[in-house]
Write a protein that holds these residues in place. Structure first.
Motif, PDB file in Angstrom:
ATOM      1  N   THR A  60      -2.648   2.048   6.599  1.00  0.00           N
ATOM      2  CA  THR A  60      -2.099   2.895   5.542  1.00  0.00           C
ATOM      3  C   THR A  60      -3.208   3.783   5.018  1.00  0.00           C
ATOM      4  N   ILE A  73      -4.194   6.736   1.768  1.00  0.00           N
ATOM      5  CA  ILE A  73      -3.867   7.382   0.504  1.00  0.00           C
ATOM      6  C   ILE A  73      -4.937   8.426   0.219  1.00  0.00           C
ATOM      7  N   SER A 113       0.819  -1.215   0.000  1.00  0.00           N
ATOM      8  CA  SER A 113       0.000   0.000   0.000  1.00  0.00           C
ATOM      9  C   SER A 113       0.851   1.262   0.000  1.00  0.00           C
ATOM     10  N   THR A 164       0.178  10.295   1.292  1.00  0.00           N
ATOM     11  CA  THR A 164       0.113   8.894   1.702  1.00  0.00           C
ATOM     12  C   THR A 164       0.999   8.655   2.904  1.00  0.00           C
ATOM     13  N   LEU A 194      -0.933  12.859  -4.493  1.00  0.00           N
ATOM     14  CA  LEU A 194      -1.051  11.879  -3.419  1.00  0.00           C
ATOM     15  C   LEU A 194      -0.511  12.428  -2.104  1.00  0.00           C
TER      16      LEU A 194
END
Length: 376
Positions: free
Chosen positions: A225, A227, A154, A217, A215
């Motif tokens: 995780t 995003i 991820s 992240t 992004l």
């Protein structure tokens, strides 16, 4: 796999008045709600003859074992042994491990460890969860892979150009620009811009829409995780949060939620779900085929490049956890699995030092012997 962290049991709506069996960190657990709505999670194994409590029945806030009728309170203590008759003293050993719980972000969480409340790491943070009006869609995906492989997948920006070239990535321009990782005690994050395929439909007809994905992240230890994706010149924003829960060493369930700030009618939820699952279906076979199945013990046992910086940050966090002695001794665990019941200790064990618990604690690695992979 690590004790002393919060793990998601699934969506909060999945924990009800019907006892539900779970498996997390190789432990079989039972989850249910009290009459007041509080989530309860305890060991699923009756300490008498190993009956599965999740097959039992709720009586008020107590759970009765289906094998010999032993009745357990929400704190894990046995309050009735029918075969002994009424008004008999019950041994303080007659109890199972019961763990702290909380409901947050639409999920029910359980703390699998024995730390007192003031010393526990927080429930993984979902950055930006409450800042604006987004519509959530929830789902699950099961991997045939170790949870750390799932987490690192991820976080991997380079694979999007190849594994996801038919969804949000593009291999026409696969270079990952240099980025900076910001790190705290329990998390790391970064920002970057990647090239995406040309948008289709209404957005694809607009000439001023750039062919890029912005992004934001990162991760929160040990297994969240996130995003944040911004497309169409900021006019389409998604926020995906993945909680990779270790069922055992070879199996992981990701409980996910994606938020969107466009087309917020429920009529579009099905399309959001399908698009999100498509990403998991693209990732699943690739991650399952990685070898070795576990991330190598030392960082030098794989070759790294600059775009792996956030994955390296995650490995360093894992090493710090292992240095605390929170890593489960998986060699011992595999040897005993199915042969002897061992438990991740709950906080009550620390408060009842004079009580000889029936099931021993799981074996832990020594702090100077990292469990599985470690980045040095």
């Amino acid at each position: 796999m690590y004790k002393n962290f919060w793990y998601a049991c699934g969506q909060s709506t999945s924990v009800t008045r019907k006892p539900r069996k779970l498996k997390i960190l190789g432990q079989t657990l039972v989850a249910y709600r009290t009459e007041e709505g509080e989530a309860i999670v305890m060991s699923d194994i009756c300490i008498h003859r190993g009956g599965s409590l999740s097959n039992g029945t709720l009586e008020g806030n107590c759970l009765r074992c289906p094998y010999h009728g032993w009745r357990y309170g929400a704190d894990g203590a046995c309050v009735e042994i029918p075969s002994n008759g009424a008004n008999k003293t019950i041994s303080p050993r007659a109890r199972v491990d019961a763990y702290p719980t909380a409901d947050k972000y639409g999920f029910t969480w359980v703390f699998l460890g024995d730390l007192p409340e003031e010393e526990r790491p927080p429930i993984p943070h979902f950055p930006g969860w409450d800042t604006e009006n987004f519509r959530p869609v929830y789902g699950d995906y099961t991997w045939t892979a170790n949870f750390r492989r799932v987490v690192e997948n991820s976080l991997d920006p380079a694979h999007a150009s190849w594994v996801h070239k038919n969804s949000f990535g593009s291999n026409q321009d696969p270079e990952v620009p240099a980025y900076t990782v910001e790190t705290t005690e329990w998390s790391s994050s970064t920002e970057m811009v990647l090239v995406s395929p040309k948008l289709k439909g209404l957005w694809g007809r607009k000439r001023e829409v750039r062919n890029e994905v912005e992004l934001y992240t990162g991760y929160s230890m040990p297994n969240l995780t996130f995003i944040h994706m911004t497309l169409a010149n900021g006019k389409m924003r998604n926020r995906l949060y993945n909680i990779a829960v270790p069922v055992d060493e070879e199996t992981t369930i990701t409980h996910w939620v994606i938020l969107r700030d466009f087309f917020k009618s429920p009529l579009f939820d099905g399309d959001t779900y399908r698009r999100t699952m498509k990403i998991f279906y693209e990732d699943g076979p690739v991650v399952a085929s990685q070898r070795p199945e576990l991330i190598p013990r030392h960082i030098s046992e794989e070759l790294h490049v600059k775009c792996d910086a956030i994955q390296i940050a995650y490995r360093k966090h894992c090493s710090a956890i292992e240095a605390r002695g929170w890593g489960i001794d998986m060699d011992s665990y595999r040897t005993l699995e199915g042969k002897k019941a061992t438990m991740i200790p709950c906080p009550t064990r620390r408060k009842t030092t004079k009580v000889d618990w029936v099931f021993p604690e799981v074996a832990m690695n020594e702090p100077n012997q990292p469990s599985g992979p470690a980045a040095n």
